[in-house]
Design a protein around this motif. Structure first.
Motif, PDB file in Angstrom:
ATOM      1  N   ILE A  39       0.857  -1.177   0.000  1.00 59.69           N
ATOM      2  CA  ILE A  39       0.000   0.000   0.000  1.00 59.69           C
ATOM      3  C   ILE A  39       0.895   1.230   0.000  1.00 59.69           C
ATOM      4  O   ILE A  39       1.647   1.454   0.944  1.00 59.69           O
ATOM      5  CB  ILE A  39      -0.945   0.008   1.208  1.00 59.69           C
ATOM      6  N   ASN A  47      -2.685   0.408  -4.240  1.00 55.78           N
ATOM      7  CA  ASN A  47      -2.146  -0.924  -3.939  1.00 55.78           C
ATOM      8  C   ASN A  47      -1.345  -1.439  -5.118  1.00 55.78           C
ATOM      9  O   ASN A  47      -1.788  -1.349  -6.270  1.00 55.78           O
ATOM     10  CB  ASN A  47      -3.282  -1.910  -3.642  1.00 55.78           C
ATOM     11  N   ASP A  70      -8.037  -1.016  -5.807  1.00 56.75           N
ATOM     12  CA  ASP A  70      -7.954  -0.199  -4.601  1.00 56.75           C
ATOM     13  C   ASP A  70      -9.003   0.901  -4.677  1.00 56.75           C
ATOM     14  O   ASP A  70      -9.766   0.984  -5.636  1.00 56.75           O
ATOM     15  CB  ASP A  70      -6.543   0.381  -4.424  1.00 56.75           C
TER      16      ASP A  70
END
Length: 141
Positions: A39, A47, A70
């Motif tokens: 992340i 991500n 994400d």
């Protein structure tokens, strides 16, 4: 333009990830490994993952930089560097690029042309203690 990221090694990356693969010779058997999901908080909590693919038919080593699903923006334009490191942290092979990444975007890069060099002829440099180390640096453009 593709090598923009490597032109200024003093520029601080927005996101840096070092992936150390223990039992690196396992790539001789499996040929494909995926990193844990990363992340990048400094890049709108996007991500990412890295995948390494050792293709013995063509004797190449490829890396796949992936933006995973994400809640970040629809598109992120990045510059990046992918490297293989030796025992003292010096890059043995490096490639750079610039890409606009959407969620679930994959970008393949040919990192090394001859896997015989990595796994046999210069194994002590590329796989010290059977450990393979890959690095990824990314900048938001």
């Amino acid at each position: 333009m593709a090598a923009t990221a490597s032109n200024d090694c003093r520029r601080k990356a927005n996101f840096t990830f070092i992936w150390t693969i223990e039992n690196g010779s396992f790539l001789l058997v499996s040929s494909f490994l995926k990193s844990p999901t990363l992340i990048a908080k400094s890049m709108e909590k996007s991500n990412w993952s890295l995948k390494v693919d050792s293709v013995f038919r063509t004797k190449t080593l490829d890396l796949l930089l992936s933006r995973e699903e994400d809640n970040g923006p629809d598109n992120i334009e990045i510059e990046f560097e992918l490297s293989i490191f030796d025992t003292d942290g010096s890059p043995l092979g490096m490639t750079a690029g610039k890409e606009t990444c959407t969620s679930s975007h994959h970008y393949w890069l040919r990192l090394y042309q001859d896997t015989d060099v990595i796994f046999f002829r210069r194994r002590g440099k590329f796989l010290p203690n059977d450990t393979f180390t890959v690095g990824c640096r990314m900048w938001r453009t």
